[in-house]
Design an enzyme around this catalytic site. Structure first.
Site, PDB file in Angstrom:
ATOM      1  N   TRP A  26       0.821  -1.215   0.000  1.00  0.00           N
ATOM      2  CA  TRP A  26       0.000   0.000   0.000  1.00  0.00           C
ATOM      3  C   TRP A  26       0.854   1.264   0.000  1.00  0.00           C
ATOM      4  CZ3 TRP A  26      -0.525  -4.071   3.392  1.00  0.00           C
ATOM      5  CH2 TRP A  26       0.147  -3.961   4.626  1.00  0.00           C
ATOM      6  N   GLU A  39      -5.796   0.540   5.498  1.00  0.00           N
ATOM      7  CA  GLU A  39      -5.956   1.036   6.866  1.00  0.00           C
ATOM      8  C   GLU A  39      -7.026   0.255   7.624  1.00  0.00           C
ATOM      9  OE1 GLU A  39      -4.084   2.956   8.508  1.00  0.00           O
ATOM     10  OE2 GLU A  39      -2.818   3.671   6.883  1.00  0.00           O
ATOM     11  N   GLN A  44      -6.276  -3.752  14.289  1.00  0.00           N
ATOM     12  CA  GLN A  44      -6.272  -4.957  15.126  1.00  0.00           C
ATOM     13  C   GLN A  44      -5.597  -6.157  14.455  1.00  0.00           C
ATOM     14  OE1 GLN A  44      -7.661  -4.723  18.261  1.00  0.00           O
ATOM     15  NE2 GLN A  44      -8.311  -2.637  17.881  1.00  0.00           N
ATOM     16  N   LEU A  82      -9.424 -12.886   8.670  1.00  0.00           N
ATOM     17  CA  LEU A  82      -8.912 -11.602   9.162  1.00  0.00           C
ATOM     18  C   LEU A  82      -9.569 -11.188  10.477  1.00  0.00           C
ATOM     19  CD1 LEU A  82      -8.397  -9.026   6.244  1.00  0.00           C
ATOM     20  CD2 LEU A  82      -6.723  -9.804   7.911  1.00  0.00           C
ATOM     21  N   TYR A  84     -12.806  -9.600  12.993  1.00  0.00           N
ATOM     22  CA  TYR A  84     -13.464  -8.289  13.100  1.00  0.00           C
ATOM     23  C   TYR A  84     -14.228  -7.992  11.803  1.00  0.00           C
ATOM     24  CZ  TYR A  84     -10.218  -7.835  17.009  1.00  0.00           C
ATOM     25  OH  TYR A  84      -9.516  -8.042  18.167  1.00  0.00           O
ATOM     26  N   TYR A 122      -8.905   8.318  13.105  1.00  0.00           N
ATOM     27  CA  TYR A 122      -7.604   7.814  12.652  1.00  0.00           C
ATOM     28  C   TYR A 122      -7.618   7.494  11.157  1.00  0.00           C
ATOM     29  CZ  TYR A 122      -3.938   4.642  11.418  1.00  0.00           C
ATOM     30  OH  TYR A 122      -2.903   4.054  10.738  1.00  0.00           O
ATOM     31  N   ASP A 140      -2.990   6.599  16.286  1.00  0.00           N
ATOM     32  CA  ASP A 140      -3.302   5.242  16.723  1.00  0.00           C
ATOM     33  C   ASP A 140      -2.479   4.917  17.968  1.00  0.00           C
ATOM     34  OD1 ASP A 140      -0.729   4.850  15.806  1.00  0.00           O
ATOM     35  OD2 ASP A 140      -1.223   3.175  14.468  1.00  0.00           O
ATOM     36  N   CYS A 201      15.824   2.546  22.369  1.00  0.00           N
ATOM     37  CA  CYS A 201      16.089   3.991  22.363  1.00  0.00           C
ATOM     38  C   CYS A 201      17.384   4.360  21.646  1.00  0.00           C
ATOM     39  CB  CYS A 201      16.119   4.524  23.794  1.00  0.00           C
ATOM     40  SG  CYS A 201      14.517   4.395  24.641  1.00  0.00           S
ATOM     41  N   CYS A 210      13.584  13.463  22.831  1.00  0.00           N
ATOM     42  CA  CYS A 210      12.639  12.680  23.629  1.00  0.00           C
ATOM     43  C   CYS A 210      12.845  12.945  25.116  1.00  0.00           C
ATOM     44  CB  CYS A 210      12.819  11.183  23.336  1.00  0.00           C
ATOM     45  SG  CYS A 210      11.715  10.133  24.296  1.00  0.00           S
TER      46      CYS A 210
END
Length: 351
Positions: A26, A39, A44, A82, A84, A122, A140, A201, A210
């Protein structure tokens, strides 16, 4: 982060993204329809899982019109595995709105795109920034984790009202020249470097900006209250075979969990533990023989619910007319129907 460092933060973040970004299908398009599909699938669901589904889906529905008028059972079959499944139904409903109300052109502003079925803040921001290069927030879980550490935001991210804090933070920081790259960079940083536990980090391109890194408490952020325990429900699943070798299956209701998917009959086990009689009464059949009382036993975990499944194979005789949306079918016929993951597990045992 001090205001004067915003420019440097943007530069280092976007530069890192352009050097390190994953090669995902994508990311080879600016078509808002295709980005929308990606998206929705990514909600999830892990990236590695989504890639083959995304490719097959767009091969089947290459244009927004193809998806808008696809038969729902075919769509659910394409989405099978998939999870949901309301995402697929909402995606199709939203796409159909675009075809009928917007002449097949996905809206390029938050006001209109947010009205579409299944498009939340989102998803709207992701489409607008990536496809249309609009400087819109796309917040998100990854973005909240990154910014909670960078800006040392201590509000509870489990509370819906907290999202507004992070949306405003993105609006303050976003690279207006490259908003799509900026939003995707925050997402990638959260999934690859600024992970929930043991953040890397020393590999982070923006660690100099940060606050949590400088204060040495990155692993203590974000603040997130614990979820309520998921409910457990026990079921007997009846893999019922008639004298012609066909299996009893039913279509779930058109609303609610796993709407319109197909399944083997499930009877909730109550405190008495008796489900055989209920099964026979509900489906107008008589159990002639128990072929395998422990065909399969497993758990299936949803976000809010756990099914504990005890599956048995039984030989049955149809006594009266079957209820609505209940049929006997061969294994080959069942394979053409959209079935949720727990039912696919059972089907695989029967093959």
């Amino acid at each position: 982060m001090k205001y004067q460092y915003k420019k440097e933060f943007r530069h280092h973040l976007v530069e890192w993204f352009n050097n390190e970004k994953r090669d995902l299908p994508w990311r080879h398009t600016s078509d808002p329809y295709k980005i929308w599909v990606s998206e929705v699938m990514l909600q999830q669901t892990r990236v590695d899982t989504v890639i083959p589904y995304y490719n097959r889906f767009l091969e089947k529905y290459p244009t927004i019109q193809d998806l808008a008028y696809a038969p729902q059972e075919e769509l659910l079959k394409m989405w099978e595995g998939l999870g949901y499944y309301s995402r697929a139904r909402n995606l199709q409903a939203g796409v159909k709105e675009v075809v009928e109300r917007y002449n097949s052109i996905v809206p390029d502003n938050r006001h209109d795109i947010s009205k579409l079925k299944g498009v939340g803040p989102y998803t709207a921001g992701a489409i607008l920034s990536i496809a249309y290069q609009k400087a819109e927030h796309a917040v998100d879980g990854n973005v909240m984790r990154v910014l909670s550490r960078v800006l040392h935001i201590e509000e509870d991210i489990a509370l819906p009202k907290t999202r507004k804090v992070f949306e405003e933070a993105v609006e303050m920081l976003i690279d207006e020249q490259y908003p799509g790259d900026f939003n995707q960079a925050l997402m990638d940083l959260g999934s690859m470097i600024c992970t929930p536990t043991s953040p890397k980090c020393l590999l982070c391109p923006v660690r100099d900006y940060c606050t949590a890194f400088n204060e040495g408490n990155a692993d203590q952020l974000p603040i997130k209250s614990k979820k309520v325990k998921t409910k457990k429900v026990k079921f007997n699943v009846f893999v019922a075979v008639d004298q012609e070798g066909r299996y009893l299956v039913e279509k779930r209701p058109s609303t609610g969990l796993l709407a319109d998917m197909w399944q083997f009959p499930m009877i909730e086990i109550n405190e008495n533990g008796i489900s055989d009689e209920t099964f026979q009464q509900n489906y107008n059949v008589e159990i002639l023989e128990y072929e395998d009382k422990e065909l399969l036993r497993f758990k299936h975990i949803f976000s809010h619910l756990t099914w504990e499944m005890e599956c048995m194979q039984v030989q049955v005789l149809q006594k009266m007319e079957l209820p609505d949306d209940v049929v006997f079918l061969t294994i080959e016929q069942i394979k053409t129907l959209p079935m949720p993951v727990p039912m696919l597990k059972i089907l695989n045992v029967l093959n």
